[in-house]
Each structure stands twice: as C-alpha cells, then as structure tokens.
Enzyme design. Structure first.
Site, short mmCIF file in Angstrom:
data_model
loop_
_atom_site.label_atom_id
_atom_site.label_comp_id
_atom_site.label_asym_id
_atom_site.label_seq_id
_atom_site.Cartn_x
_atom_site.Cartn_y
_atom_site.Cartn_z
N HIS A 288 47.02 39.91 45.35
CA HIS A 288 47.45 39.32 44.09
C HIS A 288 48.52 40.18 43.43
O HIS A 288 48.53 41.41 43.58
CB HIS A 288 46.27 39.09 43.13
CG HIS A 288 45.53 40.32 42.71
ND1 HIS A 288 45.87 41.07 41.60
CD2 HIS A 288 44.43 40.93 43.23
CE1 HIS A 288 45.03 42.08 41.46
NE2 HIS A 288 44.15 42.02 42.44
N ASP B 211 49.36 39.89 39.98
CA ASP B 211 49.13 40.18 38.57
C ASP B 211 48.30 41.46 38.45
O ASP B 211 47.62 41.88 39.40
CB ASP B 211 48.43 39.02 37.87
CG ASP B 211 47.02 38.78 38.39
OD1 ASP B 211 46.85 38.70 39.63
OD2 ASP B 211 46.07 38.68 37.58
N ASP C 122 45.91 48.30 42.89
CA ASP C 122 45.30 46.99 42.62
C ASP C 122 46.29 46.06 41.94
O ASP C 122 46.40 46.05 40.72
CB ASP C 122 44.06 47.21 41.74
CG ASP C 122 43.30 45.93 41.44
OD1 ASP C 122 43.44 44.97 42.19
OD2 ASP C 122 42.58 45.91 40.41
N GLU D 20 44.51 36.76 39.45
CA GLU D 20 43.21 37.28 39.88
C GLU D 20 42.53 38.07 38.78
O GLU D 20 41.31 38.08 38.68
CB GLU D 20 43.39 38.17 41.12
CG GLU D 20 42.11 38.45 41.88
CD GLU D 20 41.31 39.65 41.33
OE1 GLU D 20 40.13 39.78 41.65
OE2 GLU D 20 41.91 40.46 40.58
N GLU D 21 43.32 38.73 37.94
CA GLU D 21 42.75 39.61 36.92
C GLU D 21 42.34 38.87 35.64
O GLU D 21 41.74 39.45 34.75
CB GLU D 21 43.75 40.71 36.55
CG GLU D 21 44.16 41.62 37.70
CD GLU D 21 43.06 42.58 38.13
OE1 GLU D 21 41.91 42.41 37.68
OE2 GLU D 21 43.35 43.48 38.93
N HIS E 267 42.19 49.56 37.25
CA HIS E 267 41.88 49.06 35.91
C HIS E 267 41.90 50.17 34.86
O HIS E 267 41.77 49.87 33.67
CB HIS E 267 40.53 48.33 35.85
CG HIS E 267 40.49 47.03 36.59
ND1 HIS E 267 39.68 45.99 36.20
CD2 HIS E 267 41.17 46.59 37.67
CE1 HIS E 267 39.85 44.96 37.03
NE2 HIS E 267 40.75 45.32 37.93
#
Length: 454
Positions: free
Chosen positions: A93, A95, A126, A157-158, A422
């Site tokens: 992904h 995003d 990520d 995805e996030e 994150h």
C-alpha cells in the site's frame, strides 16, 4: 518456462540495482500520502502516480490506476504467466500514517535520511518498502519473470478502505495461485520470518451523558454525576488488575509456537525503565493470539481549557484487537454490551460500532509455501521462523474469499526491533530490504521452475 535464473544471478542483479532502489524509495517517502479524512488529497494522488510510474519503469506491464468508488485509486498491473506457469499477486500500500516533526521525530518525517545502514522517513518500512520490493523483483528478470505477476498497491490501507467492495465485485482481476502480502517483516534484522496469523480489529465509540449542560462543581459536585468520571470508571473495567482483558466471552486463539523475546519487545516498544509489561501468559500469545483493548481517543476538556464544572458529556473510542480466528461481529458486540453493563449511576450511555474486521490464518501448506520458506532461508542465510502479527490487514480475508484456492505468503522488510511503524523515527534496514527483494525474486524463480514444494 520464462526467464529462470539462479540464486547467485539474482543476488548479483539485486546488489547492482540497490543504490537506485534506495533512491526510488527516498523519492516515495517525500510524498506525504496520508489518506485520512481531513488531509490534503493532492499528495496521495501524486503518490499513486509516482507508484505507477516506478512499477512501469521497472518492467511491470499494463500499469494503470483503478478507480475505487468512495476512495483513492489502487495501482494495478500485470505480466501474463508463461505457458503452464503459476501467477503470483503482490500486494502493498502507498498510503501512510500521519506524521509531523513535533511528534518526536529526530528529523523531518518526509525528508528521507540514511543513518547506520537504515533509511528513515514515514513509510520507509510501512509500506513504501513493499512497493520497491514489488518493482525490484520484477526488474531482476528485466520484466520477464518465470511466473505471471500481478501487482496491487492500495491507497487506503491505513484508513477506512473502500477496496474490499471492489475486490468482491471484480474477483477476476485478483485470480492467482499465490498472494504475496509485502506488508510485514521480521522480529529482528537478519532473522527471517514468515507471518502465519494476523489479529482482527474492532472498535466502537462510547458516549456518556449526565447533565443538560455544565454546572458549577462546587455548588453541584458531590451528588450530580460527572460524565467524565463515569466514563473513566467504565473504561477501567476493560482490564483486570494484571492487565488482562476483562470482557467476558472473548475468544483467544491457540498460543503460537514461537515466543517473542521480551528484551526485543521492550526495546522496540520504547518501554520506560521499570515499567511492567501487562497481561499474563506467553508474550507471543498476548501479542498475536489473545484480545487486547486500547482507548485510542477521548473527548473531554483539555487541561488548558479546564474549568471548575461538572462535565455533562464525555466520549471515548475503544479499539480491540481480536484473535485471528474470531468472529469480529460477535467480539465487537461483546465489547459494546460490556460497556453498557458497567455504566454506573444510571447515566445515559450510547455505544456505536465503528469497525469490525476479520483476522487471518494462512492456509496451512498452501501453494508455494515451502518454496517461500526455502527462498527466505537462502536469501537470509539462516533458519526461518513462523510468527504471528498483532496488527491487522483486513484485505487478506477478502482476498481469501475471492480466490479460495490461492496460497498466501506474508513477509516484508519491516523489523519489529527498530522499524517503529506508525511511530516516530520509522525506518527500514537497507540490508534486509535487499534480502527480501532477493527472496521474492528467488521465489518467482522456484515457482517458475516448478518447485512449489521443496
């Protein structure tokens, strides 16, 4: 059967291209592609275009942006399989999570920095690393891999994803023999691992009301209930004194065979010296197969806005990770029922479901799984562990439903010990990035040579 090459050739080609791969990853990091509501859409759309351009330049055929109703586009492309060869679909992904220097980053999160063999920046691990892994493993074969390759790069995805409905409506686009979910990684650098389970995620918002409006805490405090105090009492019942989840009836999965090293966990979590771990049982079970609950937001007056009043309304968003094989609808309703049941003093309570996503268990012995283990072991030069992951990738269960015969491989360049996905100062180990590109390319070669089982 296609352009099958040896491990030595794959390693040589990968090492030769790594300087360019790292520069391409730096370029992708510079896009603040946060797809959350309220963030500017321009950088997200620009990131989609940059992803498509990179994949096309590195040899992926028929690259295009797929319009996803209600959301950001997905990047899609494919190379047809040689006669008799299987097809692999690679997912990542583009995003990312929000980030700003003030959060505690040592450098600007959107300006990539190389330091100590790692590349720092939001999305470095990520999951913009997953994009360059997909691109580079195609370039190794000069755009002519020995297997069919489809690539799907998601843009949401996030956040709240709109891709699930699209997959269900267009299952033909996703037909393959093996899915590679390049949005995972290892416990520590140079320690290869295949992820076999993912926890699911559910969430709800609980709102408490007690008064028509704020009133003086001196005149009315002591008899009229404060909504925030009531909410705090309710939230405190979600865990017992040892830190285990106290909501009755929730499912726990089977404990994983692999244990998570406590010293690595404490370091990677940034746990302050002297602070205890919470919960009981093996650490791996607490992180991968048992439920966990987090209060991820509270609506209440800030300290700077504090006044001597009774608060009439307070609310919290509660997120719960659930066992990989748990029914998310059942689990979220158990959580919501618990919150209603523990409300004190007959306060007004409203609990609203926000999300309910399945976990995932990799099909045992699926197509290509043994070949993936062999590829990973060869590329990293060491034994492969099997582990769980506490995070969730909801699309995996959707893909499993759309293509029930396909195998699943979950790996990537992230490492739990240092990547800090994150969080602040996110990074990827450049050496592990190279090794996972080699592993994925070798996996293509093994499948193309008919070695699904080794």
């Amino acid at each position: 059967m296609g352009n099958v090459v040896t491990f030595e050739e794959i390693l040589s080609k990968t090492r030769a291209m790594m300087p360019d791969v790292v520069e391409r990853l730096k370029t992708l990091i510079r896009y603040p592609s946060v797809a959350f509501p309220g963030y500017p859409p321009g950088p997200v759309s620009a990131m989609a275009d940059a992803t498509a351009a990179l994949l096309k330049e590195y040899g992926l055929g028929a690259v295009r942006l797929i319009d996803i109703p209600g959301g950001y586009p997905a990047v899609y492309g494919e190379i047809p399989a040689p006669a008799g060869a299987p097809t692999v679909m690679v997912y990542a992904h583009y995003d990312v999570q929000p980030a700003q220097r003030e959060d505690g980053w040592e450098t600007d999160p959107w300006t990539p920095v190389e330091k100590g063999g790692r590349l720092y920046g939001r999305g470095a691990a990520d999951d913009k690393s997953g994009i360059v892994i997909a691109a580079a493993s195609i370039r190794v074969f000069e755009g002519n891999p020995p297997v069919g390759v489809k690539v799907l790069i998601e843009g949401e995805e996030e956040t709240t994803s709109h891709l699930d409905a699209f997959v269900a409506a267009h299952p033909d686009l996703f037909q393959c023999d093996v899915f590679i979910i390049a949005d995972n990684g290892n416990i520590a650098v140079r320690n290869p691992a295949l992820t076999t389970t993912l926890r699911g995620e559910v969430s709800c918002i609980v709102e408490v009301r007690t008064l028509k409006s704020p009133v003086h805490s001196g005149m009315f405090g002591g008899a009229a209930p404060d909504a925030l105090v009531a909410l705090i009492r309710m939230l405190a019942t979600l865990h017992d004194a040892k830190g285990d989840v106290a909501v009755q009836g929730l499912r726990s999965g089977s404990p994983p065979a692999m244990e998570y090293p406590a010293e690595i966990y404490r370091e990677s979590a940034g746990l302050l010296s002297g602070v205890d771990l919470v919960g009981t049982g093996p650490l791996g079970a607490r992180l991968w197969s048992k439920p966990s609950i987090t209060v991820i937001g509270i609506d209440a007056p800030s300290i700077s806005a504090a006044a001597n009043i009774l608060i009439p309304r307070a609310a919290a968003k509660v997120s719960m990770r659930i066992a990989p094989d748990a029914d998310p609808r059942r689990e979220v309703h158990l959580l919501m029922d618990h919150l209603r049941a523990v409300a004190p003093w007959n306060v007004r309570v409203e609990v609203t479901e926000v999300s309910a996503s399945f976990g995932f268990i990799c099909p045992a012995g699926g197509p290509g799984y043994a070949a993936a283990r062999h590829a990973l072991e060869t590329a990293f030069g060491g034994p492969v562990m099997e582990k769980g992951t506490g995070g969730s990738i909801p699309l995996t269960s959707v893909l499993r439903t759309a293509v029930p015969h396909a195998g699943f491989i979950l790996w990537g360049a992230e490492d739990s010990s240092c990547s800090r996905i994150h969080g602040t100062n996110e990074s990827v180990d450049i050496g592990d990035l190279e090794r996972i590109i080699v592993a994925q390319s070798l996996f293509f070669s093994l499948l193309g040579n008919g070695r699904q089982e080794t």
